[in-house]
Design an enzyme around this catalytic site. Structure first.
Site, PDB file in Angstrom:
ATOM      1  N   TYR A 144      69.081 -66.393 115.259  1.00  0.00           N
ATOM      2  CA  TYR A 144      68.636 -65.640 116.408  1.00  0.00           C
ATOM      3  C   TYR A 144      66.656 -65.594 116.315  1.00  0.00           C
ATOM      4  O   TYR A 144      66.335 -65.921 115.725  1.00  0.00           O
ATOM      5  CB  TYR A 144      68.359 -63.960 115.686  1.00  0.00           C
ATOM      6  CG  TYR A 144      67.702 -63.374 117.172  1.00  0.00           C
ATOM      7  CD1 TYR A 144      68.245 -63.583 118.284  1.00  0.00           C
ATOM      8  CD2 TYR A 144      66.233 -62.329 116.983  1.00  0.00           C
ATOM      9  CE1 TYR A 144      67.088 -62.498 120.061  1.00  0.00           C
ATOM     10  CE2 TYR A 144      65.355 -61.515 117.652  1.00  0.00           C
ATOM     11  CZ  TYR A 144      65.881 -61.930 119.023  1.00  0.00           C
ATOM     12  OH  TYR A 144      65.622 -61.613 120.218  1.00  0.00           O
ATOM     13  N   ASP A 239      62.189 -70.839 111.580  1.00  0.00           N
ATOM     14  CA  ASP A 239      61.823 -69.853 112.087  1.00  0.00           C
ATOM     15  C   ASP A 239      61.756 -69.061 110.732  1.00  0.00           C
ATOM     16  O   ASP A 239      62.878 -68.300 110.361  1.00  0.00           O
ATOM     17  CB  ASP A 239      62.785 -69.529 113.136  1.00  0.00           C
ATOM     18  CG  ASP A 239      62.644 -68.567 113.838  1.00  0.00           C
ATOM     19  OD1 ASP A 239      61.608 -67.164 113.097  1.00  0.00           O
ATOM     20  OD2 ASP A 239      62.769 -68.093 114.719  1.00  0.00           O
ATOM     21  N   LYS A 267      56.536 -60.613 112.695  1.00  0.00           N
ATOM     22  CA  LYS A 267      57.174 -59.297 111.492  1.00  0.00           C
ATOM     23  C   LYS A 267      55.863 -59.468 110.847  1.00  0.00           C
ATOM     24  O   LYS A 267      54.703 -58.415 110.703  1.00  0.00           O
ATOM     25  CB  LYS A 267      58.010 -59.357 110.980  1.00  0.00           C
ATOM     26  CG  LYS A 267      59.316 -59.373 111.967  1.00  0.00           C
ATOM     27  CD  LYS A 267      61.238 -59.116 111.874  1.00  0.00           C
ATOM     28  CE  LYS A 267      61.351 -58.785 113.135  1.00  0.00           C
ATOM     29  NZ  LYS A 267      62.330 -60.467 113.292  1.00  0.00           N
TER      30      LYS A 267
HETATM   31  C1  PLP Z   1      62.963 -60.327 115.142  1.00  0.00           C
HETATM   32  C2  PLP Z   1      62.807 -62.490 114.413  1.00  0.00           C
HETATM   33  C3  PLP Z   1      62.155 -63.849 116.144  1.00  0.00           C
HETATM   34  C4  PLP Z   1      62.102 -62.561 117.398  1.00  0.00           C
HETATM   35  O1  PLP Z   1      60.343 -61.433 117.165  1.00  0.00           O
HETATM   36  P1  PLP Z   1      59.915 -60.782 118.094  1.00  0.00           P
HETATM   37  O2  PLP Z   1      58.507 -60.020 117.355  1.00  0.00           O
HETATM   38  O3  PLP Z   1      61.046 -59.446 117.704  1.00  0.00           O
HETATM   39  O4  PLP Z   1      60.311 -61.695 118.628  1.00  0.00           O
HETATM   40  C5  PLP Z   1      62.280 -64.372 115.956  1.00  0.00           C
HETATM   41  N1  PLP Z   1      62.886 -64.497 114.765  1.00  0.00           N
HETATM   42  C6  PLP Z   1      63.681 -64.368 114.341  1.00  0.00           C
HETATM   43  C7  PLP Z   1      64.380 -65.066 113.128  1.00  0.00           C
HETATM   44  C8  PLP Z   1      63.504 -62.872 113.979  1.00  0.00           C
HETATM   45  O5  PLP Z   1      63.982 -62.297 112.513  1.00  0.00           O
END
Ligand code: PLP
Length: 428
Positions: A144, A239, A267
Site C-alpha cells: 500500500y 516507501d 507516520k
Molecule cells: C500509511 C501509508 C501510506 C499512506 O500514508 P497516509 O498518511 O495515510 O496518506 C503510504 N505508504 C505506506 C507504506 C503506508 O503505510
C-alpha cells in the site's frame, strides 16, 4: 463492556459521513461490531466515550512510537501553539526535522515536507518520472502506498480488507503504466524489466510489507531490485512511510543496507500530527519546484506544529536504548503470542521486525499477498473481539500491523499475553 454512547454516535455518524468514519478500516468492517469513539488517550491507552479503557496496539496506525500524549511532545506543542499555528513561510523547524531525518537516513540528501504519506508517494513518483523521462511504475501486490490513483492497484491493507481489488473512479488510463509483481518474487521483477526495462521510471516497494499483515523481505529480494533498477536506469523508491523509524532507527534501508534513490516518509516523522516527506539524492531532488520544474506545493506543508511533534519524537527516539526498548518489548510480545497460539492449538504465525508485529491465522509462514489472503479472517475477527472485550485494542484487520511504543512496558506486555491466552482458548 458497555459501548452505548459509541454506538449512538456511530449511528449518527453514518448519516453524515460515508460509513461513519474518516478512513475505511476504522469502521470495524473486517471484524464486525461497531467502532468505539475515543474521548482521550494517555500513554499506551485509549479511553472511549463510555469510559472503557483499551491497551492500544494501533497507535494512530503507527505514528505514536512514544505513546499517546507524551509529556515532552505535548509541552513542546503547547509552547509552539502560542507562537502561531501556521505561517506559510519557512521556519527553522523544517531545517531541524530535515537534519534529524537525513542523519538517520543518509540516502536523503534533500527532502520536501508534505502533509501525508499519500502525497509523499504520489509526488516521489512524479519526480521519478520526470527524472528518468519514462512513464511506467512497478509496484508489488499487497503493498500500500496511499490512495493516489496510479497506485490503487493490488493495494493491500484497507483496500484488501474491503475486498476491492481496485477502486471505481480510477480511469484505466491512469493505471495503464502501473505494472505489478508479487512481493518477494525477484524473477517476476526480472521478467518485467526484460520486457519493458527501458520504459520503467521506478520501482516502488514497502521494503518490509506492512499493509498486508507483516511480511519480511526474503534474502536477496531488496538487493535484487536494487541491482535491476540500477542496471536498467530506473529509480528505486523505498516507501518507508510505515517502516521509517519503526523497523530500525535508520529505517529499512538502515536495517538491510540497501540504499534507495528516493524515500517516502510519514507516520512517525510527524509524531501524531499530519506530516509526510519525500527525499533522496540531491541531483534528483533539485528537480522539484522551485529549484527545478517538477511542480509540487502545499498550503500547510512544513506546518510548525507538525514539525515540532516530529522533532520531539525523533529526538526522544535517539536517546540511549529508547528505540531498542520498544523493539525488545515487541520481541517478547511476538514470542509470547506465538507460544499462546501454539498452546491453544490455534494455527498462528506471529512475525516481528523492530517495533512491528503481525499475526496471521495460517498454517505456514506468509511471504506474499497471495499467501496472506488465504489466512483465516473469520478467526481473526473472533480473536479481535475476544481481545477487545479483555481491554486490548488490536488493529481491526488481520492485514494491518500491530504497533508498539515506549509506553508499552513489562506490565502491559504481560497483560496482553494473559488476554491473548484467554482469547486463543476462547476461539480454539
Ligand atoms: C500509511 C501509508 C501510506 C499512506 O500514508 P497516509 O498518511 O495515510 O496518506 C503510504 N505508504 C505506506 C507504506 C503506508 O503505510
Amino acid at each position: 463492556m458497555n459501548r452505548q454512547r459509541s454506538s449512538h454516535l456511530f449511528d449518527a455518524a453514518r448519516g453524515l459521513m460515508p460509513g461513519g468514519v474518516s478512513s475505511p478500516v476504522r469502521a470495524f468492517g473486517a471484524v464486525g461490531g461497531s467502532p468505539f469513539f475515543v474521548e482521550r488517550a494517555e500513554g499506551p491507552y485509549l479511553i472511549d466515550v463510555d469510559d472503557n479503557r483499551y491497551l492500544d496496539y494501533v497507535l494512530s496506525w503507527g505514528p505514536l512510537i512514544l505513546g499517546h500524549a507524551h509529556p515532552t511532545v505535548v509541552a513542546a506543542l503547547q509552547r509552539a501553539i502560542h507562537r502561531g499555528t501556521s505561517y506559510g513561510a519557512p521556519t527553522e523547524l523544517e531545517l531541524d526535522l530535515a537534519r534529524l531525518i537525513a542523519e538517520a537516513m543518509p540516502s536523503i540528501e534533500m527532502i520536501r515536507f508534505v502533509n501525508s504519506g499519500t502525497e509523499a508517494t504520489m509526488s516521489a513518483l512524479r519526480l521519478a518520472r520526470a527524472f528518468t523521462g519514462r512513464s511506467k511504475i512497478l509496484k508489488f501486490a499487497g503493498c500500500y502506498h496511499g490512495h493516489a490513483d496510479l497506485l490503487l492497484v493490488q493495494a493491500g491493507s484497507g483496500v484488501a480488507t474491503l475486498g476491492l481489488p481496485d477502486s471505481p473512479g480510477v480511469p484505466a488510463a491512469t493505471v495503464a503504466d502501473t505494472l505489478t509483481a508479487p512481493y518477494n518474487d525477484l524473477d517476476a521483477v526480472d521478467r518485467l524489466f526484460a520486457a519493458a526495462g527501458a520504459e520503467i521510471a521506478a520501482v516502488i516497494v514497502e521494503p518490509v510489507a506492512a499493509n498486508m499483515g507483516l511480511v519480511l523481505p526474503v534474502a536477496g529480494f531488496l538487493d535484487g531490485i536494487r541491482r535491476l533498477t540500477t542496471e536498467h536506469g530506473a529509480l528505486l523508491v523505498f516507501d518507508e512511510v510505515l517502516t521509517g523509524f519503526r523497523v530500525h532507527p535508520g529505517g529499512a534501508q538502515g536495517r538491510y543496507g540497501v540504499i534507495p534513490d528516493l524515500t517516502t516518509l510519514g507516520k512517525v516523522i510527524g509524531g501524531g500530527l499530519p506530516v509526510g516527506a519525500y527525499g533522496g539524492r540531491g541531483e534528483i531532488m533539485e528537480l522539484v519546484a522551485p529549484a527545478g520544474p517538477v511542480y509540487q506545493a502545499g498550503t500547510l506543508s512544513g506546518n510548525p506544529l507538525a514539525m515540532t511533534a516530529g522533532i520531539e519524537t525523533l529526538r526522544a527516539l535517539r536517546e540511549d536504548l529508547v528505540w531498542e526498548g520498544v523493539a525488545d518489548a515487541c520481541e517478547r510480545l511476538a514470542a509470547g503470542i506465538g507460544a499462546a497460539a501454539t498452546a491453544a492449538g490455534v494455527p498462528g504465525q506471529a512475525t516481528r521486525v523492530g517495533t512491528l508485529l503481525g499475526l496471521y491465522f495460517a498454517e505456514a509462514p506468509v511471504a506474499s499477498w497471495e499467501q496472506a489472503k488465504h489466512a483465516d479472517t473469520r478467526r481473526f475477527a473472533s480473536f479481535h473481539r475476544a481481545m477487545l472485550e479483555r481491554g486490548v485494542y488490536l488493529p481491526p484487520s488481520q492485514f494491518e500491523t500491530w504497533f508498539l511504543s515506549t509506553a508499552h512496558g513489562d506490565a502491559e506486555i504481560e497483560f496482553t499475553l494473559a488476554a491473548a491466552r484467554a482469547a486463543f482458548a476462547a476461539i480454539a
